[in-house]
Write a protein that holds these residues in place. Structure first.
Motif, PDB file in Angstrom:
ATOM      1  N   GLY A  46      58.862  46.906  59.479  1.00 16.79           N
ATOM      2  CA  GLY A  46      59.603  46.068  60.127  1.00 16.79           C
ATOM      3  C   GLY A  46      59.625  44.754  59.428  1.00 16.79           C
ATOM      4  N   PRO A  47      60.611  43.830  59.498  1.00 22.46           N
ATOM      5  CA  PRO A  47      60.499  42.463  58.816  1.00 22.46           C
ATOM      6  C   PRO A  47      59.302  41.808  59.153  1.00 22.46           C
ATOM      7  CG  PRO A  47      62.068  42.331  60.920  1.00 22.46           C
ATOM      8  CD  PRO A  47      61.693  44.011  60.667  1.00 22.46           C
ATOM      9  N   THR A  48      58.810  40.931  58.240  1.00 21.38           N
ATOM     10  CA  THR A  48      57.566  40.163  58.482  1.00 21.38           C
ATOM     11  C   THR A  48      57.857  38.952  59.272  1.00 21.38           C
ATOM     12  OG1 THR A  48      57.006  41.069  56.268  1.00 21.38           O
ATOM     13  CG2 THR A  48      55.623  39.162  57.130  1.00 21.38           C
ATOM     14  N   ARG A  49      57.082  38.842  60.019  1.00 18.09           N
ATOM     15  CA  ARG A  49      57.099  37.344  60.867  1.00 18.09           C
ATOM     16  C   ARG A  49      56.432  36.236  60.420  1.00 18.09           C
ATOM     17  NH1 ARG A  49      57.171  39.291  67.264  1.00 18.09           N
ATOM     18  NH2 ARG A  49      59.095  40.584  67.221  1.00 18.09           N
ATOM     19  N   ILE A  50      56.910  35.069  59.984  1.00 15.40           N
ATOM     20  CA  ILE A  50      56.062  33.916  59.617  1.00 15.40           C
ATOM     21  C   ILE A  50      55.287  33.314  60.793  1.00 15.40           C
ATOM     22  CG2 ILE A  50      56.134  31.661  58.753  1.00 15.40           C
ATOM     23  CD1 ILE A  50      58.885  32.544  57.213  1.00 15.40           C
ATOM     24  N   SER A  51      54.135  33.113  60.694  1.00 16.18           N
ATOM     25  CA  SER A  51      53.351  32.292  61.697  1.00 16.18           C
ATOM     26  C   SER A  51      53.699  31.048  61.946  1.00 16.18           C
ATOM     27  CB  SER A  51      51.706  32.748  61.373  1.00 16.18           C
ATOM     28  OG  SER A  51      51.562  31.777  60.336  1.00 16.18           O
ATOM     29  N   TYR A  52      53.042  30.436  63.237  1.00 10.73           N
ATOM     30  CA  TYR A  52      53.570  28.898  63.469  1.00 10.73           C
ATOM     31  C   TYR A  52      52.638  27.992  62.521  1.00 10.73           C
ATOM     32  CZ  TYR A  52      56.051  30.385  67.650  1.00 10.73           C
ATOM     33  OH  TYR A  52      57.043  30.750  68.308  1.00 10.73           O
ATOM     34  N   SER A  53      51.332  28.618  62.307  1.00 13.46           N
ATOM     35  CA  SER A  53      50.557  27.672  61.485  1.00 13.46           C
ATOM     36  C   SER A  53      51.112  27.536  60.115  1.00 13.46           C
ATOM     37  CB  SER A  53      49.037  28.376  61.310  1.00 13.46           C
ATOM     38  OG  SER A  53      49.012  29.639  60.736  1.00 13.46           O
ATOM     39  N   THR A  84      52.258  23.805  58.404  1.00 20.94           N
ATOM     40  CA  THR A  84      51.915  23.529  57.135  1.00 20.94           C
ATOM     41  C   THR A  84      52.983  23.267  56.055  1.00 20.94           C
ATOM     42  OG1 THR A  84      49.654  25.053  57.355  1.00 20.94           O
ATOM     43  CG2 THR A  84      50.202  24.491  55.057  1.00 20.94           C
ATOM     44  N   TRP A  85      53.701  24.080  56.031  1.00 19.69           N
ATOM     45  CA  TRP A  85      55.194  23.693  54.986  1.00 19.69           C
ATOM     46  C   TRP A  85      55.661  22.170  55.560  1.00 19.69           C
ATOM     47  CZ3 TRP A  85      55.950  25.386  50.414  1.00 19.69           C
ATOM     48  CH2 TRP A  85      55.376  26.556  50.032  1.00 19.69           C
ATOM     49  N   ASN A  86      55.716  22.224  56.865  1.00 18.98           N
ATOM     50  CA  ASN A  86      56.461  21.011  57.303  1.00 18.98           C
ATOM     51  C   ASN A  86      55.647  19.784  56.964  1.00 18.98           C
ATOM     52  OD1 ASN A  86      58.645  21.935  58.653  1.00 18.98           O
ATOM     53  ND2 ASN A  86      57.640  22.215  60.629  1.00 18.98           N
ATOM     54  N   LEU A  87      54.486  19.826  57.122  1.00 20.02           N
ATOM     55  CA  LEU A  87      53.332  18.741  56.689  1.00 20.02           C
ATOM     56  C   LEU A  87      53.569  18.460  55.135  1.00 20.02           C
ATOM     57  CD1 LEU A  87      50.052  19.514  58.577  1.00 20.02           C
ATOM     58  CD2 LEU A  87      51.732  17.552  58.870  1.00 20.02           C
ATOM     59  N   ILE A  88      53.822  19.637  54.382  1.00 19.71           N
ATOM     60  CA  ILE A  88      53.868  19.237  52.974  1.00 19.71           C
ATOM     61  C   ILE A  88      55.185  18.500  52.632  1.00 19.71           C
ATOM     62  CG2 ILE A  88      54.340  20.671  50.771  1.00 19.71           C
ATOM     63  CD1 ILE A  88      52.268  22.707  51.596  1.00 19.71           C
TER      64      ILE A  88
END
Length: 233
Positions: free
Chosen positions: A18-25, A29-33
């Motif tokens: 099934g489609p891979t789900r992106i974790s909240y962490s 992390t990307w938002n912080l970057i």
């Protein structure tokens, strides 16, 4: 072509991912970057935007810095001096653009009450009133003769009556005050003008009218009670 059996289709459908789900962490992390990158770009912009003016201030020539300090000194210099005499008070406007050394010495002497009780040693009608320790006896007659002989000389504002000056080559211990009572062109070679009387000209004229001896010394002592400095009137 062989047909795939329904059972095999069911097994294959179960084995498909099934489609891979992106974790909240990961999202955090990307938002912080992204935030850090934006802040870094903003800081760099501010640094380069303000750098030219900062560099200009740091690279100012020393002469300009000296001019700024001189301007500050002029702004802090008292604008007026009130001379109290037995005849009344005389208001003096201090010329801030006059000789800096003379103005500074005058102000320092005022602050130290140097002029308190100073007598007017010589009073020469239609010429000058002089107070202080300067030996005026030999010079006074010479100045009068020069003044009478040079009436055709051009006059500037500093040669007018009611100007305030001091000896051009004073000693380090004293300070003489001259108040002109007539336009004196030759006086420019003898004194440094650092101010003028703006109020109390009638008091100057009263002092000018007192009786003197053959050496132009007042027969009745008269002098300066004190001189007080003012920034405003």
């Amino acid at each position: 072509m062989a047909r795939i059996k329904p059972k095999q289709l069911l097994i294959q459908s179960k084995t498909k991912k099934g489609p891979t789900r992106i974790s909240y962490s990961s999202i955090i992390t990307w938002n912080l970057i992204v935030v850090l990158v934006v802040l870094s770009l903003y800081a760099t912009y501010r640094h380069w935007h303000h750098r030219p003016s900062f560099d200009t201030e740091m690279d100012l020539p020393q002469a300009e810095n000296v001019e700024r300090s001189e301007d500050s000194a002029k702004l802090s210099t008292p604008r007026y001096a009130i001379m109290e005499t037995a005849k009344g008070s005389i208001t003096i406007e201090i010329y801030k653009d006059a000789s800096a050394g003379v103005v500074e010495r005058f102000i320092n002497f005022c602050k130290s009450d140097y002029f308190k009780g100073m007598p007017f040693r010589h009073v020469i009608k239609n010429f000058v009133i002089q107070g202080g320790d300067f030996d005026f006896n030999g010079a006074s007659q010479e100045w009068i003769l020069k003044a009478k002989a040079s009436g055709e000389n051009a006059l500037s504002p500093k040669h007018e009556a009611f100007m305030i000056g001091t000896t051009k080559n004073p000693n380090d211990k004293g300070f003489d005050i001259f108040i002109t009572t007539a336009p004196i062109p030759d006086l420019n070679d003898k004194i440094v003008v650092f101010g003028r009387v703006i109020k109390g000209q009638d008091i100057v004229q009263e002092i000018e009218e007192i009786d003197t001896d053959d050496h132009y010394q007042p027969k009745t002592p008269i002098g300066i009670i004190n001189i007080m400095l003012r920034q405003k009137l």
